[in-house]
Design a protein around this motif. Structure first.
Motif, PDB file in Angstrom:
ATOM      1  N   LYS A  99     -27.179  55.837 -75.121  1.00 40.06           N
ATOM      2  CA  LYS A  99     -28.036  56.865 -74.534  1.00 40.06           C
ATOM      3  C   LYS A  99     -28.596  56.447 -73.183  1.00 40.06           C
ATOM      4  O   LYS A  99     -29.117  57.269 -72.447  1.00 40.06           O
ATOM      5  CB  LYS A  99     -29.157  57.209 -75.509  1.00 40.06           C
ATOM      6  CG  LYS A  99     -28.646  57.979 -76.708  1.00 40.06           C
ATOM      7  CD  LYS A  99     -29.763  58.420 -77.609  1.00 40.06           C
ATOM      8  CE  LYS A  99     -29.186  59.274 -78.740  1.00 40.06           C
ATOM      9  NZ  LYS A  99     -30.223  59.740 -79.646  1.00 40.06           N
ATOM     10  N   THR A 100     -28.459  55.167 -72.826  1.00 36.41           N
ATOM     11  CA  THR A 100     -28.942  54.712 -71.522  1.00 36.41           C
ATOM     12  C   THR A 100     -27.954  55.035 -70.397  1.00 36.41           C
ATOM     13  O   THR A 100     -28.287  54.877 -69.229  1.00 36.41           O
ATOM     14  CB  THR A 100     -29.226  53.195 -71.527  1.00 36.41           C
ATOM     15  OG1 THR A 100     -28.016  52.497 -71.835  1.00 36.41           O
ATOM     16  CG2 THR A 100     -30.315  52.838 -72.528  1.00 36.41           C
ATOM     17  N   ASP A 117     -26.672  40.724 -70.391  1.00 38.22           N
ATOM     18  CA  ASP A 117     -26.851  41.199 -71.762  1.00 38.22           C
ATOM     19  C   ASP A 117     -27.118  42.704 -71.854  1.00 38.22           C
ATOM     20  O   ASP A 117     -27.454  43.220 -72.901  1.00 38.22           O
ATOM     21  CB  ASP A 117     -27.969  40.423 -72.454  1.00 38.22           C
ATOM     22  CG  ASP A 117     -29.311  40.583 -71.760  1.00 38.22           C
ATOM     23  OD1 ASP A 117     -29.336  41.074 -70.608  1.00 38.22           O
ATOM     24  OD2 ASP A 117     -30.329  40.221 -72.368  1.00 38.22           O
ATOM     25  N   GLU A 118     -26.947  43.430 -70.754  1.00 35.31           N
ATOM     26  CA  GLU A 118     -27.194  44.874 -70.739  1.00 35.31           C
ATOM     27  C   GLU A 118     -25.883  45.643 -70.626  1.00 35.31           C
ATOM     28  O   GLU A 118     -25.075  45.391 -69.733  1.00 35.31           O
ATOM     29  CB  GLU A 118     -28.111  45.226 -69.556  1.00 35.31           C
ATOM     30  CG  GLU A 118     -28.525  46.667 -69.521  1.00 35.31           C
ATOM     31  CD  GLU A 118     -29.435  46.990 -68.341  1.00 35.31           C
ATOM     32  OE1 GLU A 118     -29.844  48.152 -68.238  1.00 35.31           O
ATOM     33  OE2 GLU A 118     -29.715  46.094 -67.525  1.00 35.31           O
ATOM     34  N   TYR A 119     -25.682  46.578 -71.533  1.00 34.60           N
ATOM     35  CA  TYR A 119     -24.495  47.427 -71.535  1.00 34.60           C
ATOM     36  C   TYR A 119     -24.921  48.878 -71.691  1.00 34.60           C
ATOM     37  O   TYR A 119     -25.782  49.181 -72.507  1.00 34.60           O
ATOM     38  CB  TYR A 119     -23.562  47.080 -72.699  1.00 34.60           C
ATOM     39  CG  TYR A 119     -22.863  45.760 -72.551  1.00 34.60           C
ATOM     40  CD1 TYR A 119     -21.616  45.678 -71.945  1.00 34.60           C
ATOM     41  CD2 TYR A 119     -23.453  44.576 -73.004  1.00 34.60           C
ATOM     42  CE1 TYR A 119     -20.970  44.467 -71.803  1.00 34.60           C
ATOM     43  CE2 TYR A 119     -22.811  43.363 -72.867  1.00 34.60           C
ATOM     44  CZ  TYR A 119     -21.576  43.314 -72.263  1.00 34.60           C
ATOM     45  OH  TYR A 119     -20.934  42.117 -72.119  1.00 34.60           O
ATOM     46  N   ARG A 120     -24.295  49.755 -70.954  1.00 31.91           N
ATOM     47  CA  ARG A 120     -24.496  51.190 -71.144  1.00 31.91           C
ATOM     48  C   ARG A 120     -23.354  51.777 -71.959  1.00 31.91           C
ATOM     49  O   ARG A 120     -23.426  52.926 -72.374  1.00 31.91           O
ATOM     50  CB  ARG A 120     -24.615  51.893 -69.801  1.00 31.91           C
ATOM     51  CG  ARG A 120     -25.891  51.499 -69.076  1.00 31.91           C
ATOM     52  CD  ARG A 120     -26.094  52.256 -67.809  1.00 31.91           C
ATOM     53  NE  ARG A 120     -27.327  51.797 -67.167  1.00 31.91           N
ATOM     54  CZ  ARG A 120     -27.662  52.115 -65.943  1.00 31.91           C
ATOM     55  NH1 ARG A 120     -26.877  52.895 -65.209  1.00 31.91           N
ATOM     56  NH2 ARG A 120     -28.782  51.655 -65.423  1.00 31.91           N
ATOM     57  N   ALA A 178     -16.426  49.351 -69.298  1.00 35.97           N
ATOM     58  CA  ALA A 178     -17.733  48.729 -69.487  1.00 35.97           C
ATOM     59  C   ALA A 178     -18.063  47.760 -68.346  1.00 35.97           C
ATOM     60  O   ALA A 178     -19.203  47.693 -67.886  1.00 35.97           O
ATOM     61  CB  ALA A 178     -17.785  48.013 -70.832  1.00 35.97           C
ATOM     62  N   MET A 179     -17.059  47.020 -67.885  1.00 35.90           N
ATOM     63  CA  MET A 179     -17.298  46.074 -66.797  1.00 35.90           C
ATOM     64  C   MET A 179     -17.542  46.798 -65.472  1.00 35.90           C
ATOM     65  O   MET A 179     -18.382  46.378 -64.669  1.00 35.90           O
ATOM     66  CB  MET A 179     -16.123  45.103 -66.655  1.00 35.90           C
ATOM     67  CG  MET A 179     -15.934  44.166 -67.846  1.00 35.90           C
ATOM     68  SD  MET A 179     -17.379  43.141 -68.190  1.00 35.90           S
ATOM     69  CE  MET A 179     -18.035  43.930 -69.649  1.00 35.90           C
ATOM     70  N   ALA A 180     -16.835  47.904 -65.235  1.00 34.01           N
ATOM     71  CA  ALA A 180     -17.057  48.689 -64.012  1.00 34.01           C
ATOM     72  C   ALA A 180     -18.478  49.240 -63.999  1.00 34.01           C
ATOM     73  O   ALA A 180     -19.138  49.255 -62.957  1.00 34.01           O
ATOM     74  CB  ALA A 180     -16.044  49.829 -63.924  1.00 34.01           C
ATOM     75  N   GLY A 187     -21.001  48.144 -61.169  1.00 32.90           N
ATOM     76  CA  GLY A 187     -21.433  49.262 -60.335  1.00 32.90           C
ATOM     77  C   GLY A 187     -22.935  49.471 -60.346  1.00 32.90           C
ATOM     78  O   GLY A 187     -23.525  49.868 -59.340  1.00 32.90           O
ATOM     79  N   HIS A 188     -23.561  49.215 -61.487  1.00 35.01           N
ATOM     80  CA  HIS A 188     -25.001  49.415 -61.619  1.00 35.01           C
ATOM     81  C   HIS A 188     -25.802  48.124 -61.513  1.00 35.01           C
ATOM     82  O   HIS A 188     -27.026  48.150 -61.610  1.00 35.01           O
ATOM     83  CB  HIS A 188     -25.321  50.102 -62.955  1.00 35.01           C
ATOM     84  CG  HIS A 188     -24.803  51.491 -63.029  1.00 35.01           C
ATOM     85  ND1 HIS A 188     -25.342  52.535 -62.318  1.00 35.01           N
ATOM     86  CD2 HIS A 188     -23.764  52.014 -63.727  1.00 35.01           C
ATOM     87  CE1 HIS A 188     -24.679  53.644 -62.578  1.00 35.01           C
ATOM     88  NE2 HIS A 188     -23.704  53.349 -63.411  1.00 35.01           N
TER      89      HIS A 188
END
Length: 138
Positions: free
Chosen positions: A66-67, A31-34, A19-21, A25-26
């Motif tokens: 889904k993001t 507060d945003e997680y993919r 999750a941190m990568a 990376g993005h």
């Protein structure tokens, strides 16, 4: 190409490196997680085991939203992979073309099935990304 992620739940240690990568990376905001890593324990908080001492159990499950774009822009430094799978220190994540029987992810799914693992997807009500498969012994 059918982008596919395989998560070996027997290898995941809940470190959140995936999750941190993705966030780094993005360039995602705080507060945003993919993706997140869910603790599978007693349900009374993060990293709380289930059971009674000395028979405690706990495991973790990366959940893709889904993001997630499967790192569509493909950073050449991560060799056609995704930030999460490339950086996983436990080699719990395997990414590739699920429609190609010769791809690494297809071969790993077959290997784990032959080793007695169950392969499953998240139920629809979880509202998570499709083409994410989880492997668990038994």
């Amino acid at each position: 190409m059918k982008s596919t992620m395989l998560v070996n739940l027997e290898r995941c240690t809940g470190c959140w490196t995936c999750a941190m990568a993705c966030k780094v990376g993005h360039g995602l905001s705080d507060d945003e997680y993919r993706m997140i890593v869910r603790t599978l324990g007693n349900g009374k908080g993060v990293d709380r085991p289930s059971g009674i001492y000395p028979k405690l159990t706990m495991s973790w499950q990366p959940i893709y939203s889904k993001t997630c774009t499967w790192c569509a822009e493909r950073d050449p430094n991560i060799s056609g992979s995704t930030y999460c799978s490339y950086n996983c220190p436990c080699q719990a994540l395997c990414f590739g073309d699920g429609s190609d029987p010769e791809s690494e992810v297809s071969k790993e799914i077959i290997r784990l099935k032959e080793a007695g693992y169950s392969i499953f997807e998240m139920p629809v009500w979880e509202n998570s990304k499709t083409n994410v498969y989880y492997a668990k012994k038994g």
